[in-house]
Design a protein around this motif. Sequence first.
Motif, short mmCIF file in Angstrom:
data_model
loop_
_atom_site.label_atom_id
_atom_site.label_comp_id
_atom_site.label_asym_id
_atom_site.label_seq_id
_atom_site.Cartn_x
_atom_site.Cartn_y
_atom_site.Cartn_z
N TRP A 103 0.87 -1.14 0.10
CA TRP A 103 -0.06 0.09 -0.01
C TRP A 103 0.81 1.29 0.10
N GLU A 104 1.99 1.47 0.83
CA GLU A 104 2.78 2.60 0.98
C GLU A 104 3.37 2.67 -0.32
N GLU A 105 3.90 1.49 -1.15
CA GLU A 105 4.46 1.87 -2.37
C GLU A 105 3.78 2.31 -3.46
N MET A 106 2.44 2.11 -3.25
CA MET A 106 1.60 2.57 -4.28
C MET A 106 1.29 3.93 -4.08
N VAL A 107 1.20 4.44 -2.82
CA VAL A 107 0.96 5.84 -2.69
C VAL A 107 2.14 6.60 -3.00
N GLU A 108 3.25 5.95 -2.70
CA GLU A 108 4.64 6.67 -3.03
C GLU A 108 4.83 6.67 -4.50
N PHE A 109 4.51 5.44 -5.19
CA PHE A 109 4.76 5.68 -6.81
C PHE A 109 3.68 6.48 -7.43
N GLY A 110 2.61 6.43 -6.85
CA GLY A 110 1.36 7.22 -7.50
C GLY A 110 1.90 8.78 -7.11
N LYS A 111 2.60 9.25 -6.23
CA LYS A 111 2.80 10.69 -6.11
C LYS A 111 4.03 11.16 -7.19
N THR A 112 4.70 9.82 -7.32
CA THR A 112 5.86 10.46 -8.40
C THR A 112 5.17 10.37 -9.83
N LEU A 113 4.25 9.55 -10.08
CA LEU A 113 3.64 9.47 -11.36
C LEU A 113 2.49 10.42 -11.51
N THR A 114 1.95 11.08 -10.53
CA THR A 114 0.76 12.14 -10.53
C THR A 114 1.57 13.20 -11.51
N LYS A 115 0.89 13.77 -12.52
CA LYS A 115 1.66 14.80 -13.34
C LYS A 115 0.68 15.98 -13.40
N ARG A 116 1.02 17.38 -13.23
CA ARG A 116 0.26 18.37 -13.01
C ARG A 116 0.77 19.33 -14.33
N ASP A 117 -0.15 20.21 -15.08
CA ASP A 117 0.33 21.03 -15.75
C ASP A 117 0.36 22.55 -15.13
N GLY A 118 0.72 23.57 -15.65
CA GLY A 118 1.04 24.79 -15.03
C GLY A 118 0.04 25.36 -14.12
N ASP A 119 -1.42 24.91 -14.39
CA ASP A 119 -2.36 25.61 -13.70
C ASP A 119 -2.78 24.65 -12.60
N GLY A 120 -2.06 23.59 -12.21
CA GLY A 120 -2.18 22.73 -11.44
C GLY A 120 -3.40 21.59 -11.42
N ASN A 121 -3.74 21.59 -12.74
CA ASN A 121 -4.72 20.50 -13.27
C ASN A 121 -4.04 19.15 -13.53
N VAL A 122 -4.42 18.12 -13.10
CA VAL A 122 -3.81 16.87 -13.30
C VAL A 122 -3.71 16.46 -14.69
N THR A 123 -2.85 15.92 -15.17
CA THR A 123 -3.01 15.52 -16.56
C THR A 123 -2.88 13.94 -16.61
N GLN A 124 -2.05 13.38 -15.68
CA GLN A 124 -1.70 11.95 -15.49
C GLN A 124 -2.11 11.52 -13.98
N TRP A 125 -3.02 10.96 -13.56
CA TRP A 125 -2.96 10.21 -12.26
C TRP A 125 -2.28 9.27 -11.82
N GLY A 126 -1.95 9.07 -10.66
CA GLY A 126 -1.08 8.00 -10.21
C GLY A 126 -1.64 6.43 -10.43
N VAL A 127 -2.94 6.40 -9.86
CA VAL A 127 -3.57 5.08 -9.99
C VAL A 127 -5.31 5.39 -10.06
N ARG A 128 -5.85 4.50 -10.72
CA ARG A 128 -7.39 4.38 -10.83
C ARG A 128 -7.98 2.95 -10.39
N ILE A 129 -8.80 3.31 -9.22
CA ILE A 129 -9.44 2.35 -8.55
C ILE A 129 -10.94 2.46 -9.11
N PRO A 130 -11.78 1.77 -10.03
CA PRO A 130 -12.93 2.47 -10.48
C PRO A 130 -14.04 1.99 -9.28
N SER A 131 -14.86 2.79 -9.18
CA SER A 131 -15.89 2.61 -7.83
C SER A 131 -17.55 2.77 -8.34
#
Lengths: 286, 428
Positions: free
Chosen positions: B171-199
């Motif tokens: 679980w910790e690694e998923m959060v850690e990796f997720g933080k590295t993988l989440t990308k934001r553009d100049g306005d702070g909008n997310v262009t790529q999320w780390g993980v997706r668990i459909p609900s």
Amino acid sequence: MSALDASNGAAAAAPPARFDVDRALNTAGAWALGILWFLPLIYAVWTAIHPGEFATRFELFAPLTVENFVNAWTAAPFARYFLNTVLLVTFILAGQFVLCTLAAYAFARFRFPGSSVLFTLVLLQLLVMPDILIVENYATMRMLGLVDTIVAIGLPYVASGFGIFLLRQTFMTVPKELEEAARVEGAGPIGVLWKVYVPLAKPTYLAYGLVSVSHHWNNFLWPLIITNSVETRPVTVGLSIFSAVDQGIDWSIITAATLMTSGPLLIAFLLFQRQFVQSFMRAGIK
Amino acid sequence: MTMLRKLGAAAGAAALSAALAAPASAVDLQFFFPVAVGGKAAQTIEELTADYVAQNPGVNIEAVYAGSYQDTITKTLTAARGGEPPQLAVILSVDMFTLIEEDAIMPFDDLIETDEERAWLDAFYPAFMENSQTGGKTYGIPFQRSTPVLYWNKEAFAEAGLDPETPPATWEEMVEFGKTLTKRDGDGNVTQWGVRIPSSGFPYWLFQGLTTQNDVIIASGDGDETYFDDPRVVEALQYLVDLSTVHEVMQPGIIEWGATPKAFFEGQTAMMWTTTGNLTNVRNNAPFDFGVAMLPANKRRGAPTGGGNFFIFKDSTDEQKEASLDFIKWISAPAQAARWSIATGYVAPRPDAWETPEMKAYVADFPPALVARDQLEFAVAELSTYQNQRITTIFNDALEAAITGQKEPAEALAEAQAQADRILRAYR
């Protein structure tokens, strides 16, 4: 933008002092609702005629393709399904017109013992969702030996409470004098119905027919339950194989299939739009 | 008109089959099946059925496509209550208690006689049998079974400076990796999320992955008790909510199931949790190199199983029941199970199916297919109780309330447990 155009138009037509706010609001509202209604359709057309990678991306000069339609068409025996749906809605509409006309005529113009109780029962039918009766209807169809036939899909809907009510109200508004004149000319009860009431209720028939056809064209659960074979199933059942959520939805194919199955209805509506709108208005105003 | 034609066809077919089948023992079976993974699954089932009929001239099987899982149970129950159930059907394994309560199905134990047949019952993965047995009897035979796995985008991992061959294991690694993988553009909008668990729709299924990893079971094997308010369940839900609210590595709010593979292909998320039923789809459509891994572990590894089982219906003649059993034995045999698994991505439900030459060739060519099988060792039964539809609805509503921030996880789950208790008390 269209709202602006509309209000500009209204402002230009009348002096600024008598700017018609009400009218401008109406126009803006109509445009907004129209666009809202149209958006999914535009999206469906866009997605259906472009390759999958453009489903969520807009590029004006994206390559066009008909492949989605071809894939959708070959994924299920749609030709047969279309034939079944057409047979189904024709059967239901014909049955409804005959039964509802006769019943409505009886309720509108004849006095017989128990008529008000019977009419109340017919009205009660409006309160019952057809889905509640699925098990009962299934048992009945089985008793009649009709499971897995097109007749079985349509039969539960043929005696429509809504149709009887609508036609009765329309027949009640027909002036008695017309009927009496026809009787003087020697027409019997059926002659009066055929020569006086039915022609005068034409707008109601058209409006009701549209509602009935579109409803049964789109109906899914009951046809799925009562039928088992390709020879009896309507297009909606064919369409359902594309909504396999486990695998993720392929928007390109599902929009192509949706356009294909709803296409005939859309085209018919666009062709007869004027008549439909007028018939609704006349049926309503009376 | 059409009815007449149909009647004529039926009469013709009856005459024909009477002429062909010399002994009067031709058995007719009706078989309802759902499709949850696209058009090819339906085609494969129909082919398999046709093959069986060709090999067994005394049996006619009418394979009827019955819509989604939900539609199939509705259609089957309607037909059963209307007095004309099919002889066999593939239905969600979790609907076992519903079917028992309706008195519609019968245990396989009443049909099997020989030792060989008893061995057949023991040939399936135990993880799949958990949802197929109750009270010491076997009511379902695993067929189109699945389990959720983690898919990751190797290119996105490399781009973010992570090892593209190493998925998160905890679980910790998923959060850690997720933080590295989440990308934001100049306005702070997310262009790529780390993980997706459909609900959307049925959040309980993937959530059961989290609860199992947190070492807690959410329902008893008898189907009459749930443990929604266990502190470890609350902790798991808190982790799921925190992914969006605290760690900000997952899109907030309810996440759509159907749109999830597409979001993965489009690079909107670098990892996704979804069913193995998606394997073929991802293989065909992902424009980048991807990997498949077991779900990350916390206190232990874990995942639920899912999917459909074969059921045999009570209201049939003895010949029909015997023929149904024979057909199910045939279609679940290694060769057929392998063919079905390769065509759809479902997990072949018994170890010997993985030993067939076809299956070996398939996994040699495409090793990710093995991940789901290997995860079975850690898998548990999917949530299944009496009044299953109502109980899962209550649980789903609680999860959605917590995910959308309307309620605290502990509060939502305590309420769900109280409601479930009220319904299930009658069955204890």
